[in-house]
Design a protein around this motif. Structure first.
Motif, PDB file in Angstrom:
ATOM      1  N   PHE A  87       0.828  -1.213   0.000  1.00 44.21           N
ATOM      2  CA  PHE A  87       0.000   0.000   0.000  1.00 44.21           C
ATOM      3  C   PHE A  87       0.860   1.259   0.000  1.00 44.21           C
ATOM      4  N   ARG A  90       2.555   2.011  -3.339  1.00 42.49           N
ATOM      5  CA  ARG A  90       1.574   2.484  -4.309  1.00 42.49           C
ATOM      6  C   ARG A  90       1.163   3.929  -4.005  1.00 42.49           C
ATOM      7  N   ALA A  91       0.998   4.246  -2.724  1.00 41.42           N
ATOM      8  CA  ALA A  91       0.622   5.619  -2.347  1.00 41.42           C
ATOM      9  C   ALA A  91       1.718   6.607  -2.723  1.00 41.42           C
ATOM     10  N   LEU A 145      -5.236  10.406   3.772  1.00 37.07           N
ATOM     11  CA  LEU A 145      -5.653   9.243   2.987  1.00 37.07           C
ATOM     12  C   LEU A 145      -6.551   8.413   3.883  1.00 37.07           C
ATOM     13  N   CYS A 188     -10.882   2.919   7.626  1.00 32.19           N
ATOM     14  CA  CYS A 188     -10.914   2.103   6.407  1.00 32.19           C
ATOM     15  C   CYS A 188     -11.259   0.654   6.734  1.00 32.19           C
ATOM     16  N   CYS A 240      -7.008  -7.176   4.140  1.00 31.80           N
ATOM     17  CA  CYS A 240      -6.039  -6.620   3.202  1.00 31.80           C
ATOM     18  C   CYS A 240      -5.208  -7.770   2.638  1.00 31.80           C
ATOM     19  N   ASP A 268      -7.182  -4.955  -1.545  1.00 29.22           N
ATOM     20  CA  ASP A 268      -6.133  -4.015  -1.961  1.00 29.22           C
ATOM     21  C   ASP A 268      -5.905  -4.155  -3.453  1.00 29.22           C
ATOM     22  N   SER A 270      -3.191  -5.619  -4.695  1.00 35.49           N
ATOM     23  CA  SER A 270      -1.778  -5.278  -4.842  1.00 35.49           C
ATOM     24  C   SER A 270      -1.045  -6.336  -5.652  1.00 35.49           C
ATOM     25  N   VAL A 285      -5.132   2.872  -5.279  1.00 36.15           N
ATOM     26  CA  VAL A 285      -4.328   3.614  -4.300  1.00 36.15           C
ATOM     27  C   VAL A 285      -3.550   4.744  -4.960  1.00 36.15           C
ATOM     28  N   GLU A 286      -2.955   4.473  -6.139  1.00 36.75           N
ATOM     29  CA  GLU A 286      -2.177   5.513  -6.811  1.00 36.75           C
ATOM     30  C   GLU A 286      -3.053   6.723  -7.126  1.00 36.75           C
ATOM     31  N   GLU A 288      -5.796   7.554  -5.604  1.00 37.90           N
ATOM     32  CA  GLU A 288      -6.187   8.140  -4.322  1.00 37.90           C
ATOM     33  C   GLU A 288      -5.122   9.110  -3.823  1.00 37.90           C
ATOM     34  N   THR A 309     -14.140   0.768  -5.964  1.00 40.17           N
ATOM     35  CA  THR A 309     -13.403  -0.470  -5.737  1.00 40.17           C
ATOM     36  C   THR A 309     -14.049  -1.573  -6.565  1.00 40.17           C
TER      37      THR A 309
END
Length: 317
Positions: A87, A90-91, A145, A188, A240, A268, A270, A285-286, A288, A309
């Motif tokens: 995560f 990616r953030a 976030l 979350c 997750c 996620d 991911s 995530v990117e 976001e 999502t």
């Protein structure tokens, strides 16, 4: 635009380019052609745009204090979190995408910092408790976030819908003894849990649940607890993808086949999910993080809504 000073976001919009491209063009940085620089600067002149001194310092990396940067402040007690939890990577990718050449500083702390003597130009908060988020927001530009305290601008995916989609998939594919390893008491995780349980309740389906903390170790122990409480378990929802890795390990050691005996769904979307052939709820995530940074740089822009999502079904279910 006549009633306020035009911003770099206005220049980018009229010029038909991204904010990052507009920033590079205005400052003559690598990655823009002479034609693009001339075009963007002509639009800026037409609009009457004058770069703010701090914004210029952010774009050029000049200045004498720590204030002239955007900080990503992550609260996570795990010292290896940045390398083990996809995560965060990616953030940061999304944040850098929105910043372009602007200066970015990343700081991970086990608990929220007690002091804030030299606040940056703006902060992107991750996992920050609500009361602390509100205190930071009172001192300067702050975006969280994930949902935080009332009055703190935030960007978040539709966690509730994601949990609902995961439960729908498990119920409609015939799973009847469903377990869940939910997350820590954060907005979350609570949203994912609420969506999952709402669909389960509507379907008349009970859920055997255990608490988690988004780590493999706790998920492994939680799954062993679930199997002891419900030996006939035929599905597990992991809050997750990192949690799902612990779930899969515990099931494998218990001799339970995935998905034949037990279906597993993570959250996620991911790289972990792809590598493990894990069904997972994908959250952007990117996008976001990029939207959060854009909000930091241009607080006048409309706050983004919840990002969608989507469940991706793979071999684990």
């Amino acid at each position: 635009m006549e009633n306020r000073r035009p911003t770099l976001a206005d220049v980018a919009r009229v010029a038909g380019v991204s904010r990052a491209t507009a920033s590079r063009a205005m400052n003559g940085r690598y990655g823009t052609s002479p034609e693009m620089r001339d075009h963007v600067r002509a639009v800026a002149a037409r609009l009457g745009f004058e770069p703010h001194a701090v914004a210029r310092a952010l774009a050029t990396g000049t200045g004498t204090t720590g204030r002239e940067h955007v900080e990503v402040l992550i609260v996570d007690p795990d010292p290896d979190a940045l390398s083990t939890k996809p995560f965060y990577g990616r953030a940061l990718t999304g944040a850098m995408r929105a910043l372009g050449d602007l200066a970015l500083q990343v700081r991970q702390v086990p608990v929220p910092p007690a002091g804030d003597e030299d606040p940056p130009f703006g902060r992107l908060l991750i996992n920050m408790p609500g009361a602390v988020s509100a205190a930071y927001a009172r001192r300067g530009r702050t975006v969280s976030l994930g949902r935080s305290a009332p009055g703190v601008t935030f960007v978040a995916p539709d966690n509730d819908s994601g949990g609902y989609q995961a439960a729908t998939h498990l119920v409609t594919t015939g799973r009847r003894r469903i377990g869940a390893v939910f997350g820590p008491p954060t907005p979350c995780a609570d949203e994912r849990k609420a969506g999952f349980l709402r669909l389960a309740a509507a379907a008349g389906q009970s859920v055997t649940a255990a608490g988690g903390d988004f780590t493999q170790a706790r998920a492994y122990a939680a799954t062993r607890e679930l199997l002891a409480r419900e030996p006939g378990l035929d599905a597990v929802f992991a809050a997750c993808d990192v949690t799902a890795m612990g779930v899969l390990r515990a099931l494998r050691e218990a001799g339970r086949r995935v998905p034949d005996d037990v279906a597993v769904v993570g959250f996620d979307g991911s790289a972990l999910a792809v590598a493990a052939d894990l069904s997972s709820v994908y959250m952007p995530v990117e996008d976001e993080a990029a939207a959060a940074v854009e909000q930091l740089l241009d607080p006048d822009r409309p706050a983004p809504g919840r990002l969608p999502t989507t469940l991706t079904v793979r071999g684990s279910s």
